[in-house]
Design a protein around this motif. Sequence first.
Motif, short mmCIF file in Angstrom:
data_model
loop_
_atom_site.label_atom_id
_atom_site.label_comp_id
_atom_site.label_asym_id
_atom_site.label_seq_id
_atom_site.Cartn_x
_atom_site.Cartn_y
_atom_site.Cartn_z
N PRO A 84 0.82 -1.22 0.00
CA PRO A 84 0.00 0.00 0.00
C PRO A 84 0.86 1.28 0.00
N HIS A 85 1.97 1.25 0.71
CA HIS A 85 2.86 2.42 0.76
C HIS A 85 3.54 2.63 -0.59
N ILE A 86 3.96 1.54 -1.22
CA ILE A 86 4.60 1.63 -2.54
C ILE A 86 3.59 2.16 -3.57
N LEU A 87 2.39 1.60 -3.55
CA LEU A 87 1.37 2.03 -4.50
C LEU A 87 0.96 3.49 -4.29
N MET A 88 0.89 3.90 -3.02
CA MET A 88 0.54 5.29 -2.74
C MET A 88 1.62 6.25 -3.27
N VAL A 160 -1.76 2.01 -12.74
CA VAL A 160 -1.53 3.32 -12.12
C VAL A 160 -0.58 4.14 -12.99
N ARG A 161 0.48 3.49 -13.48
CA ARG A 161 1.48 4.20 -14.28
C ARG A 161 0.90 4.76 -15.58
N VAL A 162 -0.01 4.02 -16.20
CA VAL A 162 -0.59 4.47 -17.46
C VAL A 162 -1.82 5.33 -17.20
N TYR A 163 -2.72 4.87 -16.35
CA TYR A 163 -3.95 5.61 -16.07
C TYR A 163 -3.64 6.95 -15.39
N HIS A 166 -4.17 10.05 -17.28
CA HIS A 166 -5.54 10.46 -17.60
C HIS A 166 -6.36 10.83 -16.38
N SER A 167 -5.97 10.35 -15.24
CA SER A 167 -6.77 10.56 -14.05
C SER A 167 -6.61 11.98 -13.53
N HIS A 168 -7.70 12.49 -13.06
CA HIS A 168 -7.66 13.81 -12.46
C HIS A 168 -8.01 13.75 -10.98
N SER A 169 -8.15 12.53 -10.49
CA SER A 169 -8.57 12.37 -9.11
C SER A 169 -7.70 11.35 -8.38
N LYS A 170 -6.96 11.83 -7.43
CA LYS A 170 -6.15 10.95 -6.59
C LYS A 170 -7.05 9.96 -5.87
N LEU A 173 -8.11 6.99 -8.01
CA LEU A 173 -7.05 5.98 -8.13
C LEU A 173 -6.96 5.13 -6.87
N ILE A 174 -7.01 5.79 -5.73
CA ILE A 174 -6.91 5.08 -4.45
C ILE A 174 -8.10 4.14 -4.27
#
Length: 190
Positions: A84-88, A160-163, A166-170, A173-174
């Motif tokens: 979770p820490h890495i992904l965040m 996460v790396r690709v999206y 395009h994402s405008h919302s943290k 993604l979470i």
Amino acid sequence: MARVRFDKEKVLESATNAFWHLGYTATSMQTLVELTGLKPGSIYLAFGNKEGLFKESLDYYAQQSLDNLEATLDKYQSAEEALPHILMTFVEESCQSEYCSCFLVKSQLELSEQQTELKDHVSQRLRKVESLYFASFLKNNTENVAKAKAASIMLHIFGVRVYGYHSHSKDQLIDALHLGLPWLSWPINH
């Protein structure tokens, strides 16, 4: 002809940044000459050609990434707690205005089927990352479960790396990561 002495790490750092931000195809030898401070002959002598410098740049980046990943995984009792820490961190990076995805992921997506050798080189580096996740999961899971979890993490990291472009919302993604990876030890509040 006398060999030119240079700081290989600085050259690789400059070349890595060029390839990472511009892509393999768009990075010209002239750009590499300007950024590294080496003459074309020195680049060819030290690395063979642009492809050789690209491969060494990938190796340089991949080794740094593996070292950082291993250090982070070692801080926690399990991969399920560390991830979770890495992904965040990846989510935070994707929210930066100057976001530039992972060099390995970008290269894997950019290279064409005609660039088989380079594509295979990138794939081998990505397999090393997945192997590190697998080994970490294997400490608390069966081999099949560890393999599936490592593949799942790689899928989500690619996402996460690709999206992230395009994402405008943290928060979006979470929430998607929480939904897709409920077996991780997510902190209560994000």
